[in-house]
Design an enzyme around this catalytic site. Sequence first.
Site, short mmCIF file in Angstrom:
data_model
loop_
_atom_site.label_atom_id
_atom_site.label_comp_id
_atom_site.label_asym_id
_atom_site.label_seq_id
_atom_site.Cartn_x
_atom_site.Cartn_y
_atom_site.Cartn_z
N ASP A 1 -3.21 1.13 -1.25
CA ASP A 1 -2.10 0.76 -2.12
C ASP A 1 -2.50 -0.28 -3.19
O ASP A 1 -3.14 -1.29 -2.89
CB ASP A 1 -0.97 0.19 -1.27
CG ASP A 1 0.36 0.23 -1.97
OD1 ASP A 1 0.55 -0.55 -2.92
OD2 ASP A 1 1.22 1.04 -1.58
N SER B 1 1.78 1.26 -6.78
CA SER B 1 2.50 1.72 -5.60
C SER B 1 3.68 2.60 -6.02
O SER B 1 3.52 3.53 -6.80
CB SER B 1 2.93 0.52 -4.76
OG SER B 1 3.35 0.92 -3.48
#
Length: 624
Positions: A486, A373
């Site tokens: 993500d 991320s």
Amino acid sequence: MIEVGDSTHPTPIDASTVAMLEAYFGMRLAGEPGLRDLLDVVEVAGGQWLFRQDEPGSSMYLLVRGRLRVWRDVADSPGEEDVLLGEVAPGESVGEAGLLTGHPRSAGVRAIRDSLLVRVDRKGLELMARQNPALVMKLAASVADRMRQNMQPRPAGSRVLKTIALLPLDDSPRVTGFCEALVACLAAQGTIVDLHRETLGKAGAPTDSLHEMQYPDANLKHWLADQESRFDHLVFRCDPSATPWSAFCMRQADLVLRIGDAGSDPALRTWESELEATHERAGGSNQALVLMQPEAATPITGTLAWLEARQIDFHLHVRADRPDDVQRVLRIISGRATGLVLGAGAIRGFAHLGVYQAMQESGVALDWVGGSSIGAIMAAAMSYDWPAAHAIDVAYRAFVKGKPFSDYTLPLVSLLRGRRMRRLLREHLPGNIEDLPIPFFCVSSNLSTGASNVHQRGPLWLALSASAALPGVMPPAVHKGQLAIDGSVLNSLPVDVMQAMPVGRVIAVDLSTRKEYLLDYKHVPSAWTLLRSRLFGGKRRIRVPSLATLMLKSTEIGTVARVRELGARADLLLVPSVYQFNILDVSCFHKVVEAGYAHAREAIPAWIERTAKPATPAEATREP
């Protein structure tokens, strides 16, 4: 010599093998013809299986020279690959559990390189027990220790790279100079034997040299095994051609470094193909590519063509004006490389930049970097090998001035369009992953399979877009024909991925929330109540997370236990105090960076001091 699995025509053990057995295992064979008659000599070529999982455990093996890998087969489990459990070095045994218990093999064993073993069946073991009880106790202790380890996979960085083969792909001054510099660096930090085909005699070998088409004999192999036990490293200088010596070197090496000039043709050399045909690579030595690059001011390009032409485990770049690039190769060979893992956390990820600044000030060299991320984006900035101040400036221009979280759209797929984020990533972090000066990876989550994607090649911006595609906030990315979201959904702190890289120690930065909050209301207020509170509530505003914050927090809580587990596996876990910052408020950029810096500035020097202390006798003998 007998073939593996053939016990019908045993060959007497020669004097050299007897000497090694007595030295390694404390056995006395000179006056024990009965025992010698029960021992078989087995030679296993690099890449060949000694035995496979679930086969009958009717014998054990004592490794005289070479090296073996122990594998647990989990192929029947969907999405699982075979697990490397460890390695067997000369002077160690394998297969004792099956022989002592009579159970099938719990794992398979494969030779990394050409290996010589002595096989012992049950009759031989019983005779050993009467003549040498201490040896049998040692074998039993070995079995107990392996059971204690509970068949846990062994990190790649814990491998002992004793034998290194240098395979020059180009006859250029930079390639030659790198080989000489690397050998000199190895010699400066320990003891080595530098082995050229033409000058073996100068190293003390039982032959002055080998003809171009001559293959080493048994005496030379035994001599090399003896050198390996006495020196830190053996460096094999391969011929830049498919000679028997080059093939032999590759089959003896724990690591083969293919060294090329980035300005030359990236295609596979004809003689490389011939060497690969004679070298069964599967299960054998690690293969690495080292590319000589121009000065750091010239961007690295074209690496993918080199990698696609070869089966390579990892690659490294050596820039003409960066001596530490040579040191990075040295640290990886020596098992001293440092990997940095950066966790998820939205704008709290700016704290990673403060950690980076503290590492540079403390002199901690960064050899591999990866993240998930926002941690992936910050890791990418570090992988350019920029000074910390420049990396911080780039992040500020991208995330504060660039305002990537402000391009709202009709929320059919996500709150944000993501176009601004992608544009900023392309602008500030251009190029391909494989062209980065410092090795890099990031992780995303495959929306179709539920497995993690590990990105190590291809456009950097695309991999980062996938790794930071928070569900509901950013649109998914497309990776290999499937949707990726993500990385924090499955792996917020990918320490496990880093441990599969050739690093010796791992520093991890965990930004997940560790503070509990108590609410001053019993029920979540209505939207109108919240609106009135924000407009007229003043200091007594009702605090409820925004929609985007709820999505971020929902992702985080699903992996809290996993993050704690992975963090505990790091050699140094940094946990900056950043919980007080709103996870979407970029206006606190410099405060978040400072929080990461302040924490790392105290923790890293203390860690360096602890790890620099001489090991106690118990620590020095502890198995990695």
